[in-house]
Motif scaffolding. Structure first.
Motif, PDB file in Angstrom:
ATOM      1  N   PRO A 142       0.825  -1.206   0.000  1.00  0.00           N
ATOM      2  CA  PRO A 142       0.000   0.000   0.000  1.00  0.00           C
ATOM      3  C   PRO A 142       0.863   1.261   0.000  1.00  0.00           C
ATOM      4  N   GLU A 143       0.290   2.376  -0.427  1.00  0.00           N
ATOM      5  CA  GLU A 143       0.976   3.665  -0.345  1.00  0.00           C
ATOM      6  C   GLU A 143       1.100   4.028   1.127  1.00  0.00           C
ATOM      7  N   PRO A 144       2.308   4.345   1.584  1.00  0.00           N
ATOM      8  CA  PRO A 144       2.487   4.602   3.013  1.00  0.00           C
ATOM      9  C   PRO A 144       2.025   5.993   3.424  1.00  0.00           C
ATOM     10  N   THR A 145       1.568   6.086   4.640  1.00  0.00           N
ATOM     11  CA  THR A 145       1.294   7.372   5.263  1.00  0.00           C
ATOM     12  C   THR A 145       1.720   7.275   6.721  1.00  0.00           C
ATOM     13  N   LEU A 146       2.176   8.371   7.272  1.00  0.00           N
ATOM     14  CA  LEU A 146       2.599   8.369   8.669  1.00  0.00           C
ATOM     15  C   LEU A 146       1.387   8.388   9.581  1.00  0.00           C
ATOM     16  N   PRO A 147       1.441   7.635  10.665  1.00  0.00           N
ATOM     17  CA  PRO A 147       0.401   7.798  11.677  1.00  0.00           C
ATOM     18  C   PRO A 147       0.569   9.170  12.334  1.00  0.00           C
ATOM     19  N   ASP A 148      -0.493   9.698  12.883  1.00  0.00           N
ATOM     20  CA  ASP A 148      -0.443  11.024  13.492  1.00  0.00           C
ATOM     21  C   ASP A 148       0.620  11.109  14.587  1.00  0.00           C
ATOM     22  N   SER A 149       0.841  10.017  15.327  1.00  0.00           N
ATOM     23  CA  SER A 149       1.831  10.051  16.410  1.00  0.00           C
ATOM     24  C   SER A 149       3.243  10.315  15.865  1.00  0.00           C
ATOM     25  N   THR A 150       3.604   9.716  14.744  1.00  0.00           N
ATOM     26  CA  THR A 150       4.928   9.942  14.149  1.00  0.00           C
ATOM     27  C   THR A 150       5.013  11.351  13.565  1.00  0.00           C
ATOM     28  N   TYR A 151       3.930  11.795  12.935  1.00  0.00           N
ATOM     29  CA  TYR A 151       3.874  13.160  12.407  1.00  0.00           C
ATOM     30  C   TYR A 151       4.086  14.163  13.540  1.00  0.00           C
ATOM     31  N   LEU A 152       3.441  13.929  14.670  1.00  0.00           N
ATOM     32  CA  LEU A 152       3.607  14.822  15.816  1.00  0.00           C
ATOM     33  C   LEU A 152       5.034  14.761  16.363  1.00  0.00           C
ATOM     34  N   ASP A 153       5.669  13.599  16.322  1.00  0.00           N
ATOM     35  CA  ASP A 153       7.078  13.497  16.726  1.00  0.00           C
ATOM     36  C   ASP A 153       7.957  14.388  15.846  1.00  0.00           C
ATOM     37  N   ILE A 154       7.711  14.360  14.542  1.00  0.00           N
ATOM     38  CA  ILE A 154       8.475  15.203  13.603  1.00  0.00           C
ATOM     39  C   ILE A 154       8.233  16.678  13.909  1.00  0.00           C
ATOM     40  N   LEU A 155       6.958  17.046  14.079  1.00  0.00           N
ATOM     41  CA  LEU A 155       6.632  18.443  14.380  1.00  0.00           C
ATOM     42  C   LEU A 155       7.228  18.884  15.711  1.00  0.00           C
ATOM     43  N   ASN A 156       7.292  17.987  16.700  1.00  0.00           N
ATOM     44  CA  ASN A 156       7.895  18.333  17.992  1.00  0.00           C
ATOM     45  C   ASN A 156       9.392  18.599  17.849  1.00  0.00           C
ATOM     46  N   ILE A 157      10.076  17.822  17.037  1.00  0.00           N
ATOM     47  CA  ILE A 157      11.506  18.067  16.801  1.00  0.00           C
ATOM     48  C   ILE A 157      11.685  19.435  16.140  1.00  0.00           C
ATOM     49  N   ILE A 158      10.857  19.743  15.158  1.00  0.00           N
ATOM     50  CA  ILE A 158      10.929  21.049  14.488  1.00  0.00           C
ATOM     51  C   ILE A 158      10.645  22.167  15.487  1.00  0.00           C
ATOM     52  N   HIS A 159       9.628  21.984  16.305  1.00  0.00           N
ATOM     53  CA  HIS A 159       9.264  22.983  17.322  1.00  0.00           C
ATOM     54  C   HIS A 159      10.410  23.183  18.319  1.00  0.00           C
ATOM     55  N   ASP A 160      10.972  22.080  18.797  1.00  0.00           N
ATOM     56  CA  ASP A 160      12.068  22.175  19.758  1.00  0.00           C
ATOM     57  C   ASP A 160      13.294  22.856  19.160  1.00  0.00           C
ATOM     58  N   MET A 161      13.572  22.582  17.891  1.00  0.00           N
ATOM     59  CA  MET A 161      14.694  23.253  17.222  1.00  0.00           C
ATOM     60  C   MET A 161      14.416  24.752  17.131  1.00  0.00           C
ATOM     61  N   GLY A 162      13.176  25.105  16.837  1.00  0.00           N
ATOM     62  CA  GLY A 162      12.798  26.522  16.792  1.00  0.00           C
ATOM     63  C   GLY A 162      12.993  27.203  18.139  1.00  0.00           C
ATOM     64  N   LYS A 163      12.676  26.507  19.225  1.00  0.00           N
ATOM     65  CA  LYS A 163      12.896  27.079  20.560  1.00  0.00           C
ATOM     66  C   LYS A 163      14.386  27.292  20.821  1.00  0.00           C
ATOM     67  N   GLU A 164      15.219  26.382  20.305  1.00  0.00           N
ATOM     68  CA  GLU A 164      16.668  26.554  20.463  1.00  0.00           C
ATOM     69  C   GLU A 164      17.153  27.785  19.702  1.00  0.00           C
TER      70      GLU A 164
ATOM     71  N   GLU B  32      15.452  30.478  19.364  1.00  0.00           N
ATOM     72  CA  GLU B  32      15.076  31.606  20.223  1.00  0.00           C
ATOM     73  C   GLU B  32      16.063  31.791  21.367  1.00  0.00           C
ATOM     74  N   ARG B  33      16.522  30.695  21.933  1.00  0.00           N
ATOM     75  CA  ARG B  33      17.428  30.748  23.083  1.00  0.00           C
ATOM     76  C   ARG B  33      18.855  31.125  22.695  1.00  0.00           C
ATOM     77  N   LYS B  34      19.219  30.828  21.462  1.00  0.00           N
ATOM     78  CA  LYS B  34      20.595  31.051  21.005  1.00  0.00           C
ATOM     79  C   LYS B  34      20.577  31.837  19.695  1.00  0.00           C
ATOM     80  N   PRO B  35      20.374  33.146  19.777  1.00  0.00           N
ATOM     81  CA  PRO B  35      20.277  33.958  18.555  1.00  0.00           C
ATOM     82  C   PRO B  35      21.481  33.845  17.633  1.00  0.00           C
ATOM     83  N   SER B  36      22.654  33.531  18.157  1.00  0.00           N
ATOM     84  CA  SER B  36      23.826  33.431  17.285  1.00  0.00           C
ATOM     85  C   SER B  36      23.687  32.286  16.282  1.00  0.00           C
ATOM     86  N   VAL B  37      22.813  31.331  16.570  1.00  0.00           N
ATOM     87  CA  VAL B  37      22.596  30.209  15.656  1.00  0.00           C
ATOM     88  C   VAL B  37      21.926  30.679  14.367  1.00  0.00           C
TER      89      VAL B  37
END
Length: 145
Positions: A18-40, A42-47
């Protein structure tokens, strides 16, 4: 240890893939990594200070690649253009991300249209990653209504 990418649906019938699709839990894991990187950022403007979109995108790729099985690539051709972030599992797209600097509501709408033009009917999980330089983020949010 890389997280195993589980795709849906699962089929027991031999010879059918079948054509694969991510379950919502894995999609949320990806979005959480992106969100956490965004917070970093904010904390480290030199980045991020003085960095172009491609340099910032590479930070997200650097976090996605070691955390998920498959491959995370940047500026990868898909349908009508090059996606900023493409996460693949077993040679199939499972996530597409488009990165942009905030330049107003019209720019956001244009970015969404751009992302949609890159998606095929198989691409079920996508996101816009917006880099906002404004000091007052609440004014940006008010603009998006």
């Amino acid at each position: 240890m890389k997280k195993k990418i589980r795709t849906l649906p699962t089929v027991d019938e031999k010879g059918f893939q079948p054509e694969p699709t991510l379950p919502d839990s894995t999609y949320l894991d990806i979005l959480n990594i992106i969100h956490d990187m965004g917070k970093e950022f904010e904390r480290k403007p030199s980045v991020y200070t003085g960095k172009e979109e491609e340099h910032l995108r590479d930070h997200f790729l650097m976090m996605l690649e070691p955390n998920f099985e498959g491959s995370a690539t940047g500026e990868t051709f898909n349908k009508t253009g090059k996606t900023d972030i493409l996460l693949k599992h077993n040679s199939q797209n499972v996530f597409i991300g488009e990165c942009k600097f905030w330049r107003g509501k019209k720019s956001l709408h244009d970015t969404i249209s751009q992302l949609l033009s890159y998606l095929t009917w198989r691409d079920s999980k996508a996101a816009v990653i917006m880099f906002v330089k404004n000091k007052e983020f609440s004014t940006v949010l008010a603009t998006c209504d």
